[in-house]
Design a protein around this motif. Structure first.
Motif, PDB file in Angstrom:
ATOM      1  N   ALA A   1      28.956  44.487  46.560  1.00 22.94           N
ATOM      2  CA  ALA A   1      30.269  45.249  46.123  1.00 22.94           C
ATOM      3  C   ALA A   1      30.655  46.191  47.402  1.00 22.94           C
ATOM      4  O   ALA A   1      30.082  47.052  47.859  1.00 22.94           O
ATOM      5  CB  ALA A   1      29.608  46.345  44.983  1.00 22.94           C
ATOM      6  N   THR A   2      32.051  45.859  47.834  1.00 24.98           N
ATOM      7  CA  THR A   2      32.498  46.685  48.986  1.00 24.98           C
ATOM      8  C   THR A   2      32.714  48.099  48.629  1.00 24.98           C
ATOM      9  O   THR A   2      32.564  48.979  49.339  1.00 24.98           O
ATOM     10  CB  THR A   2      33.631  45.843  49.346  1.00 24.98           C
ATOM     11  N   HIS A   3      33.178  48.188  47.283  1.00 20.36           N
ATOM     12  CA  HIS A   3      33.543  49.496  46.640  1.00 20.36           C
ATOM     13  C   HIS A   3      33.970  49.329  45.522  1.00 20.36           C
ATOM     14  O   HIS A   3      33.733  48.055  44.822  1.00 20.36           O
ATOM     15  CB  HIS A   3      34.747  50.270  47.600  1.00 20.36           C
ATOM     16  N   TYR A   4      34.238  50.321  44.753  1.00 22.58           N
ATOM     17  CA  TYR A   4      34.837  49.990  43.380  1.00 22.58           C
ATOM     18  C   TYR A   4      36.523  50.595  42.919  1.00 22.58           C
ATOM     19  O   TYR A   4      36.607  50.866  41.906  1.00 22.58           O
ATOM     20  CB  TYR A   4      33.670  51.063  42.107  1.00 22.58           C
ATOM     21  N   LYS A   5      37.062  50.521  43.985  1.00 22.03           N
ATOM     22  CA  LYS A   5      38.530  50.757  43.912  1.00 22.03           C
ATOM     23  C   LYS A   5      39.051  49.468  43.552  1.00 22.03           C
ATOM     24  O   LYS A   5      38.777  48.262  43.798  1.00 22.03           O
ATOM     25  CB  LYS A   5      39.054  51.146  45.355  1.00 22.03           C
ATOM     26  N   CYS A   6      40.112  49.639  42.599  1.00 21.54           N
ATOM     27  CA  CYS A   6      40.823  48.497  42.160  1.00 21.54           C
ATOM     28  C   CYS A   6      42.403  48.856  41.875  1.00 21.54           C
ATOM     29  O   CYS A   6      42.497  50.013  41.676  1.00 21.54           O
ATOM     30  CB  CYS A   6      40.314  47.927  40.843  1.00 21.54           C
ATOM     31  N   VAL A   7      43.298  47.878  41.990  1.00 23.93           N
ATOM     32  CA  VAL A   7      44.904  48.232  41.653  1.00 23.93           C
ATOM     33  C   VAL A   7      44.967  47.843  40.227  1.00 23.93           C
ATOM     34  O   VAL A   7      45.871  48.249  39.699  1.00 23.93           O
ATOM     35  CB  VAL A   7      45.647  47.309  42.369  1.00 23.93           C
ATOM     36  N   LEU A   8      44.020  47.404  39.409  1.00 28.04           N
ATOM     37  CA  LEU A   8      44.126  46.971  38.054  1.00 28.04           C
ATOM     38  C   LEU A   8      43.531  48.051  37.354  1.00 28.04           C
ATOM     39  O   LEU A   8      42.752  48.467  37.647  1.00 28.04           O
ATOM     40  CB  LEU A   8      43.815  45.545  37.730  1.00 28.04           C
TER      41      LEU A   8
ATOM     42  N   GLY B   1      45.813  45.506  32.419  1.00 29.70           N
ATOM     43  CA  GLY B   1      46.352  46.934  32.488  1.00 29.70           C
ATOM     44  C   GLY B   1      47.538  47.160  33.284  1.00 29.70           C
ATOM     45  O   GLY B   1      48.023  48.364  33.498  1.00 29.70           O
ATOM     46  N   VAL B   2      47.926  46.008  33.906  1.00 24.98           N
ATOM     47  CA  VAL B   2      49.242  46.023  34.970  1.00 24.98           C
ATOM     48  C   VAL B   2      49.985  44.643  34.473  1.00 24.98           C
ATOM     49  O   VAL B   2      49.779  43.669  34.742  1.00 24.98           O
ATOM     50  CB  VAL B   2      48.866  46.094  36.373  1.00 24.98           C
ATOM     51  N   GLU B   3      51.388  45.086  34.379  1.00 23.12           N
ATOM     52  CA  GLU B   3      52.400  44.208  34.120  1.00 23.12           C
ATOM     53  C   GLU B   3      52.712  43.360  35.758  1.00 23.12           C
ATOM     54  O   GLU B   3      52.737  44.002  36.599  1.00 23.12           O
ATOM     55  CB  GLU B   3      53.854  44.673  33.831  1.00 23.12           C
ATOM     56  N   GLY B   4      52.570  42.087  35.618  1.00 25.54           N
ATOM     57  CA  GLY B   4      52.967  41.240  36.926  1.00 25.54           C
ATOM     58  C   GLY B   4      51.749  40.822  37.377  1.00 25.54           C
ATOM     59  O   GLY B   4      51.468  40.045  38.267  1.00 25.54           O
ATOM     60  N   ALA B   5      50.448  41.109  36.791  1.00 19.17           N
ATOM     61  CA  ALA B   5      48.974  40.720  37.148  1.00 19.17           C
ATOM     62  C   ALA B   5      48.965  39.122  36.985  1.00 19.17           C
ATOM     63  O   ALA B   5      48.407  38.346  38.027  1.00 19.17           O
ATOM     64  CB  ALA B   5      47.899  41.222  36.544  1.00 19.17           C
ATOM     65  N   TYR B   6      49.803  38.768  35.989  1.00 16.90           N
ATOM     66  CA  TYR B   6      49.423  37.248  35.597  1.00 16.90           C
ATOM     67  C   TYR B   6      50.085  36.481  36.627  1.00 16.90           C
ATOM     68  O   TYR B   6      49.580  35.397  37.218  1.00 16.90           O
ATOM     69  CB  TYR B   6      49.934  36.927  34.164  1.00 16.90           C
ATOM     70  N   GLU B   7      51.565  36.766  36.977  1.00 14.65           N
ATOM     71  CA  GLU B   7      52.081  36.188  38.055  1.00 14.65           C
ATOM     72  C   GLU B   7      51.481  36.091  39.464  1.00 14.65           C
ATOM     73  O   GLU B   7      51.488  35.027  40.118  1.00 14.65           O
ATOM     74  CB  GLU B   7      53.439  36.694  38.378  1.00 14.65           C
ATOM     75  N   LYS B   8      51.028  37.322  39.861  1.00 11.78           N
ATOM     76  CA  LYS B   8      50.263  37.260  41.161  1.00 11.78           C
ATOM     77  C   LYS B   8      49.018  36.420  41.139  1.00 11.78           C
ATOM     78  O   LYS B   8      48.748  35.796  42.203  1.00 11.78           O
ATOM     79  CB  LYS B   8      49.866  38.613  41.332  1.00 11.78           C
ATOM     80  N   ALA B   9      48.301  36.290  40.011  1.00 12.44           N
ATOM     81  CA  ALA B   9      47.084  35.464  40.179  1.00 12.44           C
ATOM     82  C   ALA B   9      47.742  34.022  40.137  1.00 12.44           C
ATOM     83  O   ALA B   9      46.804  33.232  41.056  1.00 12.44           O
ATOM     84  CB  ALA B   9      46.286  35.767  38.910  1.00 12.44           C
ATOM     85  N   MET B  10      48.498  33.588  39.493  1.00 13.44           N
ATOM     86  CA  MET B  10      48.860  32.130  39.524  1.00 13.44           C
ATOM     87  C   MET B  10      49.347  31.904  40.936  1.00 13.44           C
ATOM     88  O   MET B  10      49.175  30.772  41.270  1.00 13.44           O
ATOM     89  CB  MET B  10      49.943  31.785  38.524  1.00 13.44           C
ATOM     90  N   ALA B  11      50.286  32.903  41.452  1.00 16.58           N
ATOM     91  CA  ALA B  11      50.773  32.445  42.774  1.00 16.58           C
ATOM     92  C   ALA B  11      49.652  32.600  43.826  1.00 16.58           C
ATOM     93  O   ALA B  11      49.770  31.774  44.726  1.00 16.58           O
ATOM     94  CB  ALA B  11      51.665  33.640  42.999  1.00 16.58           C
ATOM     95  N   THR B  12      48.388  33.229  43.525  1.00 21.75           N
ATOM     96  CA  THR B  12      47.427  33.187  44.659  1.00 21.75           C
ATOM     97  C   THR B  12      46.910  31.671  44.358  1.00 21.75           C
ATOM     98  O   THR B  12      46.362  31.306  45.371  1.00 21.75           O
ATOM     99  CB  THR B  12      46.545  34.349  44.434  1.00 21.75           C
ATOM    100  N   ILE B  13      46.616  31.278  43.348  1.00 21.05           N
ATOM    101  CA  ILE B  13      45.866  29.993  42.978  1.00 21.05           C
ATOM    102  C   ILE B  13      47.041  28.947  43.745  1.00 21.05           C
ATOM    103  O   ILE B  13      46.301  27.953  44.409  1.00 21.05           O
ATOM    104  CB  ILE B  13      45.827  29.713  41.604  1.00 21.05           C
TER     105      ILE B  13
END
Length: 362
Positions: free
Chosen positions: A55-62, A169-181
């Motif tokens: 675990a690098t840390h426990y900070k997260c954007v979501l 908990g954040v709008e747009g998380a789905y699009e970012k995940a799919m774009a990363t894939i």
């Protein structure tokens, strides 16, 4: 390809699942270390640790509904410094660790993360990073490929955008995940989709759609059994059913790249037998879902702590799949004490000394 098939025959499916032709060309020293380890274990009958979850840390954007990592904020320890993390990762190499899995929080929030990757000697190790994909773009993915990252484990909670974003908990998380894939496949970055399975999930339309997507794209899909921990504390209704287990097994048999987080057809939990976890505060734990500290690397050496793990036989070598997600005895007997610990995580000594409990029973 012949080497990969040979490793499969030697019953090292977990490592073989990591191997690609590109990896074999890019990191021949890693392949050599894998082969040496297999020969050593087969000839001596002794097992050594293969992997560390760091675990690098426990900070997260979501702000995920099933997050357990915020429990680690209940601590009386200071976070590991970058220098301490580098020293620990190098000591992991000395202990023979072959694969490094960086877990979060979100590792890509750490500006010093490239230094951590370099300290793992990426030319002779396999390096994976678990991510929600929110901070990544093509330029960053290519940069981390050049640093030596071999695989991204991308979390996806639902096939449906609204459900995924609500859970994250954040709008747009789905699009970012799919774009990363999409970018990973474009850049030939090895990837896996991590999908948490709750009781009844395998019968949902979302599950079927994600399976169809993974099969069509030929993407590894890892089913993670839900654990009643963190924000899901005491929610035993989320525990997967026997039908869920059977459904996941059937999909794996049809498409081997769809698999459980515990190795298919090998029910023995790898915690403290093949892998261990290290918290962002230096606690050495059986895995990232079993929050029991067997020692802290600020005070003791990794070698000494790993020698101590045999004292707790209630984890090592248990043949019940994912222990904190499926072993009802462990869930009833240990998880309440783990979840209530303050400071967090609970130490193995404190767990065994709990009065009024039966945790000392064999």
């Amino acid at each position: 390809m012949k080497i990969i098939k040979w490793i499969h025959r030697l019953n090292s499916r977990r490592i073989a699942s990591l191997l690609t032709v590109n990896l074999m060309i890019k990191k021949p020293l890693f392949i050599l270390r894998v082969l040496q380890r297999i020969v050593y274990e087969k000839s001596t009958g002794k097992c050594r640790f293969w992997s560390v979850l760091f675990a690098t840390h426990y900070k997260c954007v979501l702000n995920c509904a099933h997050c357990y990592e915020k429990s680690f904020f209940r601590t009386n320890k200071s976070s590991l410094t970058t220098d301490e993390k580098i020293k620990i990762l190098k000591n992991c190499l000395k202990e023979g660790i072959l694969t490094f899995d960086f877990i979060g929080g979100e590792s890509f929030l750490d500006k010093e993360f490239p230094k951590l990757i370099k300290s793992c000697s990426p030319h002779k190790s396999h390096i994976a990073v678990s991510t929600n994909g929110f901070l990544l773009d093509e330029e960053k993915i290519k940069a981390y490929q050049r640093l030596g990252v071999d695989k991204l484990n991308i979390s996806l909670d639902s096939w449906f955008r609204v459900e995924h974003d609500k859970n994250r908990g954040v709008e747009g998380a789905y699009e970012k995940a799919m774009a990363t894939i999409d970018i990973c496949q474009k850049c030939n970055m090895n990837l896996s989709i991590n999908f948490v399975v709750y009781n009844g999930t395998t019968k949902t339309e979302s599950f079927r759609r994600i399976v169809d997507f993974a099969v069509k794209r030929k993407i590894k899909l890892t089913f993670l059994a839900a654990v009643p921990l963190g924000r899901c504390e005491n929610k035993k209704e989320i525990i997967i059913s026997e039908e869920d287990k059977d459904n996941m097994q059937q999909w794996h048999e049809k498409y081997p790249f769809l698999s459980r987080n515990c190795v298919q057809k090998c029910p023995i939990c790898p915690a403290f037998s093949k892998l261990f976890a290290i918290s962002a505060y230096g606690d050495v734990m059986p895995c990232d879902f079993i929050h029991i500290s067997f020692g802290n690397l600020k005070n003791e050496s990794l070698h000494l702590i790993l020698k101590r793990v045999n004292e707790f036989d209630k984890i090592k070598g248990k043949g019940i799949g994912c222990i904190p997600a499926e072993d009802i005895d462990f869930i009833n007997r240990y998880l309440p004490h783990i979840c209530a610990a303050d400071p967090y995580p609970i130490t193995v000594q404190a767990l065994l000394e709990k009065k009024g409990s039966d945790v000392n029973d064999n």
